[in-house]
Design a protein around this motif. Sequence first.
Motif, mmCIF file in Angstrom:
data_model
loop_
_atom_site.group_PDB
_atom_site.id
_atom_site.type_symbol
_atom_site.label_atom_id
_atom_site.label_comp_id
_atom_site.label_asym_id
_atom_site.label_seq_id
_atom_site.Cartn_x
_atom_site.Cartn_y
_atom_site.Cartn_z
ATOM 1 N N ASN A 103 -13.450 -13.521 11.541
ATOM 2 C CA ASN A 103 -13.121 -12.557 11.812
ATOM 3 C C ASN A 103 -11.838 -11.836 12.536
ATOM 4 O O ASN A 103 -11.336 -11.100 13.014
ATOM 5 C CB ASN A 103 -13.190 -13.114 14.384
ATOM 6 N N SER A 104 -10.491 -12.109 11.434
ATOM 7 C CA SER A 104 -9.594 -11.571 10.840
ATOM 8 C C SER A 104 -9.619 -10.135 10.522
ATOM 9 O O SER A 104 -11.622 -10.024 10.406
ATOM 10 C CB SER A 104 -8.364 -11.610 10.293
ATOM 11 N N ILE A 105 -9.397 -9.118 10.527
ATOM 12 C CA ILE A 105 -9.715 -7.670 10.510
ATOM 13 C C ILE A 105 -8.145 -7.084 9.394
ATOM 14 O O ILE A 105 -7.256 -7.505 9.537
ATOM 15 C CB ILE A 105 -9.078 -6.711 11.352
ATOM 16 N N LYS A 106 -8.565 -6.267 8.402
ATOM 17 C CA LYS A 106 -8.403 -5.463 7.544
ATOM 18 C C LYS A 106 -8.208 -3.766 7.504
ATOM 19 O O LYS A 106 -9.682 -3.846 7.727
ATOM 20 C CB LYS A 106 -7.799 -5.879 6.220
ATOM 21 N N ASN A 107 -7.107 -3.385 7.880
ATOM 22 C CA ASN A 107 -7.393 -2.266 8.346
ATOM 23 C C ASN A 107 -7.610 -1.221 6.911
ATOM 24 O O ASN A 107 -6.528 -1.525 6.103
ATOM 25 C CB ASN A 107 -6.626 -0.757 8.614
ATOM 26 N N MET A 108 -8.383 -0.338 6.237
ATOM 27 C CA MET A 108 -8.358 -0.016 4.576
ATOM 28 C C MET A 108 -8.744 1.810 5.146
ATOM 29 O O MET A 108 -9.708 2.536 5.755
ATOM 30 C CB MET A 108 -10.118 -0.076 4.526
ATOM 31 N N GLU A 109 -7.494 2.327 5.050
ATOM 32 C CA GLU A 109 -7.231 3.610 4.758
ATOM 33 C C GLU A 109 -7.039 4.317 3.352
ATOM 34 O O GLU A 109 -5.892 3.538 2.567
ATOM 35 C CB GLU A 109 -6.463 3.830 5.634
ATOM 36 N N LEU A 110 -7.237 5.506 3.600
ATOM 37 C CA LEU A 110 -6.681 6.269 2.019
ATOM 38 C C LEU A 110 -4.989 7.043 2.309
ATOM 39 O O LEU A 110 -4.858 7.932 3.102
ATOM 40 C CB LEU A 110 -7.592 7.703 1.656
ATOM 41 N N THR A 111 -4.122 5.921 1.725
ATOM 42 C CA THR A 111 -3.174 6.395 2.140
ATOM 43 C C THR A 111 -2.340 7.683 1.071
ATOM 44 O O THR A 111 -3.660 8.388 0.523
ATOM 45 C CB THR A 111 -2.434 5.368 1.945
ATOM 46 N N GLU A 112 -1.750 8.406 1.344
ATOM 47 C CA GLU A 112 -0.846 9.287 0.362
ATOM 48 C C GLU A 112 -0.780 9.383 -0.886
ATOM 49 O O GLU A 112 -1.173 10.035 -1.507
ATOM 50 C CB GLU A 112 0.550 10.011 0.653
ATOM 51 N N LYS A 113 -0.392 8.271 -1.331
ATOM 52 C CA LYS A 113 -0.213 7.433 -2.697
ATOM 53 C C LYS A 113 -2.199 7.598 -3.227
ATOM 54 O O LYS A 113 -1.823 8.164 -4.281
ATOM 55 C CB LYS A 113 0.223 6.277 -2.207
ATOM 56 N N LYS A 114 -2.999 6.717 -2.341
ATOM 57 C CA LYS A 114 -4.494 6.437 -2.770
ATOM 58 C C LYS A 114 -5.093 8.142 -3.100
ATOM 59 O O LYS A 114 -5.694 7.903 -4.014
ATOM 60 C CB LYS A 114 -4.804 6.073 -2.191
ATOM 61 N N ARG A 115 -4.043 8.841 -2.192
ATOM 62 C CA ARG A 115 -4.832 10.043 -2.424
ATOM 63 C C ARG A 115 -4.924 11.254 -3.569
ATOM 64 O O ARG A 115 -5.363 12.082 -4.188
ATOM 65 C CB ARG A 115 -4.795 11.366 -0.541
ATOM 66 N N GLU A 116 -3.168 10.352 -3.821
ATOM 67 C CA GLU A 116 -2.945 11.408 -4.609
ATOM 68 C C GLU A 116 -3.847 11.261 -6.432
ATOM 69 O O GLU A 116 -3.606 11.901 -7.167
ATOM 70 C CB GLU A 116 -1.637 11.426 -5.035
ATOM 71 N N LEU A 117 -4.096 10.048 -6.073
ATOM 72 C CA LEU A 117 -4.085 9.141 -7.368
ATOM 73 C C LEU A 117 -5.887 9.765 -6.737
ATOM 74 O O LEU A 117 -6.206 9.750 -8.576
ATOM 75 C CB LEU A 117 -4.275 7.624 -7.161
ATOM 76 N N LEU A 118 -7.030 9.790 -6.229
ATOM 77 C CA LEU A 118 -7.944 10.284 -6.251
ATOM 78 C C LEU A 118 -8.245 11.579 -6.656
ATOM 79 O O LEU A 118 -8.849 12.688 -7.384
ATOM 80 C CB LEU A 118 -8.549 9.855 -5.086
ATOM 81 N N ASP A 119 -7.133 13.013 -5.629
ATOM 82 C CA ASP A 119 -6.806 14.204 -6.280
ATOM 83 C C ASP A 119 -6.831 14.202 -7.856
ATOM 84 O O ASP A 119 -7.001 15.313 -8.606
ATOM 85 C CB ASP A 119 -5.992 14.546 -5.582
ATOM 86 N N GLY A 120 -5.733 13.541 -9.052
ATOM 87 C CA GLY A 120 -5.371 13.185 -9.896
ATOM 88 C C GLY A 120 -7.110 13.963 -10.907
ATOM 89 O O GLY A 120 -7.543 14.242 -11.851
ATOM 90 N N SER A 121 -7.345 12.498 -10.520
ATOM 91 C CA SER A 121 -8.595 12.789 -11.802
ATOM 92 C C SER A 121 -9.787 11.747 -10.950
ATOM 93 O O SER A 121 -9.855 10.564 -10.909
ATOM 94 C CB SER A 121 -9.255 12.008 -13.103
#
Length: 245
Positions: A103-121
């Motif tokens: 029942n442990s929880i891990k938050n999965m979010e689009l950080t700014e660094k991850k957004r830059e990676l996705l925006d690149g291609s």
Amino acid sequence: IHEQTYKQYEIIITDDSPGDQIRQVLEPFTDLPIQYYSNKPALGSPGNWNYAMLKANGEWIHLLHADDWYASPTSLQHFVNVITEGNSDFIFCASKEINLATNSIKNMELTEKKRELLDGSPINLLFDNVIGHPSTVIHKKDTSIQYDTAFKWVVDIDFYIRYLQHHGGYSYIHAPMINIGMDTEQVSESSYKNPFVEIPEYLNLFNKFSETLTRTNKFAFHCLWNLIRKFKIKDGAYIREHGYH
């Protein structure tokens, strides 16, 4: 689904299990617009997803896996609100990964660094799947783009890349709309760090792109380098021994 405040949906359930248990589970929900299909023979994970999408009549598709669920009664409404803004055909959200054993929880979010990676291609997803699980995604129906049944580990990455290349752009919901149930019996768990799965799947995925990709895209290069390092690949014989020829 029954608890969602937004009600203009259809429910397509495609069932790979051999018995009649899933059909029996659905019987009490007579007030829900359920279409049930039993797959004989079983189609396997990606094939089952494709069949569900094929059967859907709606303009938008949300593929909700059996071990995932909406985080709140307004989750679907949040997706619909973004759809009505009309900015993109591909929408995904933050999520919570919930270990069903502890029942442990891990938050999965689009950080700014991850957004830059996705925006690149979209191809940069080879290096890091910053979108996450398919249950976090809602997209406009496109029968020309399906999940590749040859994959089970990189299947979502492959689909995201092809869909985003064709449709372009995305929208992101910062709040977690979906809970992801994590379990040791999942297909993804049996594939993780399994050289007989990861090596042939990543190399077959690379075959879909230009031979020069790893020399022109640093994220693709590091994806390949990480594969070599993770499994201590030293020669072609090791690659062939693990299923890629």
